[in-house]
Motif scaffolding. Structure first.
Motif, PDB file in Angstrom:
ATOM      1  N   ASP A 126       0.817  -1.220   0.000  1.00 21.91           N
ATOM      2  CA  ASP A 126       0.000   0.000   0.000  1.00 21.91           C
ATOM      3  C   ASP A 126       0.846   1.263   0.000  1.00 21.91           C
ATOM      4  O   ASP A 126       0.351   2.344  -0.288  1.00 21.91           O
ATOM      5  N   GLY A 127       2.118   1.141   0.335  1.00 24.94           N
ATOM      6  CA  GLY A 127       3.016   2.279   0.316  1.00 24.94           C
ATOM      7  C   GLY A 127       4.172   2.065   1.260  1.00 24.94           C
ATOM      8  O   GLY A 127       4.180   1.138   2.076  1.00 24.94           O
ATOM      9  N   VAL A 128       5.177   2.942   1.122  1.00 25.20           N
ATOM     10  CA  VAL A 128       6.341   2.932   2.001  1.00 25.20           C
ATOM     11  C   VAL A 128       6.583   4.372   2.435  1.00 25.20           C
ATOM     12  O   VAL A 128       6.420   5.301   1.642  1.00 25.20           O
ATOM     13  N   VAL A 129       6.954   4.535   3.694  1.00 23.46           N
ATOM     14  CA  VAL A 129       7.250   5.851   4.254  1.00 23.46           C
ATOM     15  C   VAL A 129       8.646   5.818   4.867  1.00 23.46           C
ATOM     16  O   VAL A 129       8.976   4.884   5.604  1.00 23.46           O
ATOM     17  N   SER A 180      12.103   3.262   8.282  1.00 26.06           N
ATOM     18  CA  SER A 180      11.625   2.767   6.990  1.00 26.06           C
ATOM     19  C   SER A 180      10.404   1.922   7.284  1.00 26.06           C
ATOM     20  O   SER A 180      10.500   0.925   8.006  1.00 26.06           O
ATOM     21  N   CYS A 181       9.253   2.313   6.728  1.00 22.16           N
ATOM     22  CA  CYS A 181       7.986   1.703   7.122  1.00 22.16           C
ATOM     23  C   CYS A 181       7.182   1.205   5.926  1.00 22.16           C
ATOM     24  O   CYS A 181       6.955   1.955   4.972  1.00 22.16           O
ATOM     25  N   LEU A 182       6.725  -0.050   6.003  1.00 18.43           N
ATOM     26  CA  LEU A 182       5.734  -0.566   5.056  1.00 18.43           C
ATOM     27  C   LEU A 182       4.362  -0.181   5.579  1.00 18.43           C
ATOM     28  O   LEU A 182       4.088  -0.330   6.774  1.00 18.43           O
ATOM     29  N   VAL A 183       3.504   0.283   4.685  1.00 22.71           N
ATOM     30  CA  VAL A 183       2.176   0.757   5.071  1.00 22.71           C
ATOM     31  C   VAL A 183       1.106  -0.207   4.577  1.00 22.71           C
ATOM     32  O   VAL A 183       1.139  -0.652   3.425  1.00 22.71           O
ATOM     33  N   GLU A 184       0.162  -0.497   5.449  1.00 16.30           N
ATOM     34  CA  GLU A 184      -1.035  -1.267   5.111  1.00 16.30           C
ATOM     35  C   GLU A 184      -2.224  -0.430   5.579  1.00 16.30           C
ATOM     36  O   GLU A 184      -2.278  -0.018   6.741  1.00 16.30           O
ATOM     37  N   SER A 185      -3.162  -0.140   4.682  1.00 19.03           N
ATOM     38  CA  SER A 185      -4.326   0.685   5.019  1.00 19.03           C
ATOM     39  C   SER A 185      -5.604  -0.102   4.810  1.00 19.03           C
ATOM     40  O   SER A 185      -5.756  -0.772   3.782  1.00 19.03           O
ATOM     41  N   LYS A 186      -6.519   0.014   5.769  1.00 19.24           N
ATOM     42  CA  LYS A 186      -7.797  -0.702   5.691  1.00 19.24           C
ATOM     43  C   LYS A 186      -8.948   0.257   5.935  1.00 19.24           C
ATOM     44  O   LYS A 186      -9.016   0.921   6.962  1.00 19.24           O
TER      45      LYS A 186
END
Length: 175
Positions: free
Chosen positions: A63-66, A72-78
């Motif tokens: 869903d994205g990286v920040v 360093s973050c992997l993003v998951e959005s619900k």
């Protein structure tokens, strides 16, 4: 479209997401992009949603990286249609994605609503894969205060110091 929005525009989009009125967006996509744009506006480097192929097959949808303050973050959005709380599935999925990344990578799960108790418990026991939970109220708070990177740092610090992956950043003080 999302790149043209500033903080006021993101707050309006948030209201539209809450009212289930986001024409022109696929289901859940407005929420996904709102989160990333908030980080971008606050100075983080963002990688927009993408697919990962391994051995010629699509194996992940990210869903994205920040990248913010050395994290360093992997993003998951619900963002579910109804007010359903997020269960363990997105957390388990993100935990598996983190297993294929450098150990310092942090997972961020954003939910328009809340999380079920089993989901919260799983986040507590996913360490050493760090998965930080963000509720809709925290996202609204970040938009209202036009800051999300500082809140990410706070949430991460509380997780490091106290092992709390679901710390509510609206409290703004470290326990």
């Amino acid at each position: 479209m999302i790149q043209s929005l500033q903080w006021d525009g993101l707050r309006t989009l948030w209201d539209n997401i809450e009212n289930r009125s986001t024409p022109g967006w696929d289901a859940g996509q407005a929420f996904e992009y709102l989160v990333l744009r908030a980080f971008q506006l606050d100075g983080a480097e963002v990688k927009w949603p993408y697919s990962v192929e391994l051995f010629g097959e699509k194996v992940e949808q990210i869903d994205g990286v920040v990248y913010s303050s050395g994290l360093s973050c992997l993003v998951e959005s619900k963002d579910f249609r109804d007010k359903t709380n997020v269960d363990i599935a997105p957390i388990a999925k993100l935990r598996n994605q983190l297993l294929r990344r450098p150990a310092a990578t942090v997972g961020l799960v954003f939910s328009r609503t809340e999380f079920t108790e089993p989901a919260r418990y799983l986040s507590y026991f996913s360490l050493p894969q760090t998965i930080l939970l963000w509720s809709g109220e925290e996202i609204k708070y970040a938009l209202d205060n036009e800051t999300i990177c500082e809140l990410l740092t706070l949430k991460y610090r509380v997780c490091v110091e106290h092992g709390l992956p679901d710390y509510d950043v609206r409290e703004r003080d470290i326990p």
